[in-house]
Design an enzyme around this catalytic site. Sequence first.
Site, short mmCIF file in Angstrom:
data_model
loop_
_atom_site.label_atom_id
_atom_site.label_comp_id
_atom_site.label_asym_id
_atom_site.label_seq_id
_atom_site.Cartn_x
_atom_site.Cartn_y
_atom_site.Cartn_z
N ASP A 171 -9.03 4.82 -5.16
CA ASP A 171 -8.94 3.67 -4.06
C ASP A 171 -10.04 2.89 -3.82
OD1 ASP A 171 -6.48 3.71 -2.98
OD2 ASP A 171 -6.49 5.21 -1.55
N GLN A 213 -2.66 9.08 1.00
CA GLN A 213 -1.94 8.01 1.74
C GLN A 213 -2.47 7.96 3.26
OE1 GLN A 213 -0.35 5.59 0.07
NE2 GLN A 213 -0.30 4.67 2.00
N LYS A 239 3.89 3.95 -5.62
CA LYS A 239 2.91 4.21 -6.52
C LYS A 239 3.42 5.29 -7.67
CE LYS A 239 -0.32 3.35 -2.87
NZ LYS A 239 -1.14 4.04 -1.90
#
Length: 281
Positions: free
Chosen positions: A120, A97, A53
């Site tokens: 997200d 995460q 990422k």
Amino acid sequence: MFKIIDGKKLAHEMRMDIKKKIEEYKSESGKEIGLAVVLVGEDPASQVYVRNKIRACEEVGIKSFAYYLDKDTAQSRVEELIRSLSVDNKINGILVQLPLPSQLDAKRILELIPFSKDVDGFSAENIGKLAMNEPCLVACTPNGVMKMLESENIGISGKSAVVIGRSNIVGKPMAMLLTNANATVTLCHSKTKNLKEICAGADIIVAALGKAKFVTEDMVKEGAVVIDVGMDRDENGKLCGDVDFENVKAKCSYITPVPGGVGPMTITMLMYNTYLSATRS
Ligand code: NAP
């Protein structure tokens, strides 16, 4: 004749496009775009995802702010960090995460992320807006699948689509996106009866259940579009998807491979959401 949808190539093209858009935004606004990535603990897979990422951020011109916290970090410390990132003007997107270590309440932590920085697309507000077909930050993996279908001009309206798997991060938003695009959607899960028959009648199948090579030839209609979200290991420990690719492909009009299919699209859509989050605020 089937066509393999090349997710790697499409993801690269999209990243180049996002990079250009970000350059324009930065030169017009004089502002940077920032993504905060929070990793708690040393889970090896999570470390790889976070590295990828951060690398993608560098590629498209997003400033990444990585927070590596010890695996024993207290709930209050993580919450304090998310609260401060929520009001930080340099940060346009916050990503925690997953999975988090077991002492942490992931739901409570995720709920602290304001929906405008929820890149997200996991928040109740973003999922609710998606259900109502309103502009929102859409979960990256299913949004990547939609981009793959669009890239091949695959018509969705009026088609029958089956999504296997009903998780909040893949299956449910996938079913909502296909519904919003006017498909008639059947959302299947582990309690579904007659799954084989349901799949065999579908124009589009999205497999997102996490079972290696689960979708077999007899479950696929001639000419169907088959999208494989799964990231599994076969009997030899080799990466494979939820679809028995070698045996299924000949029946499809389009199919995605694993690796090189949906996977590369997910991080690309994260970059896209971070860009959207910056330009919408
Ligand atoms: P998950 O949370 O474990 O959900 C799996 C879903 O599949 C559940 O809804 C479950 O049903 C259903 N299911 C399990 N066995 C089934 C069966 N035999 N028949 C029908 N349905 C069944 O998984 P997830 O997070 O959505 O991930 C799914 C897969 O996608 C995994 O392989 C994951 O690694 C992969 N993935 C890939 C990406 C990417 O970027 N490519 C991103 C995310 C996930 P119940 O609800 O009834 O339990």
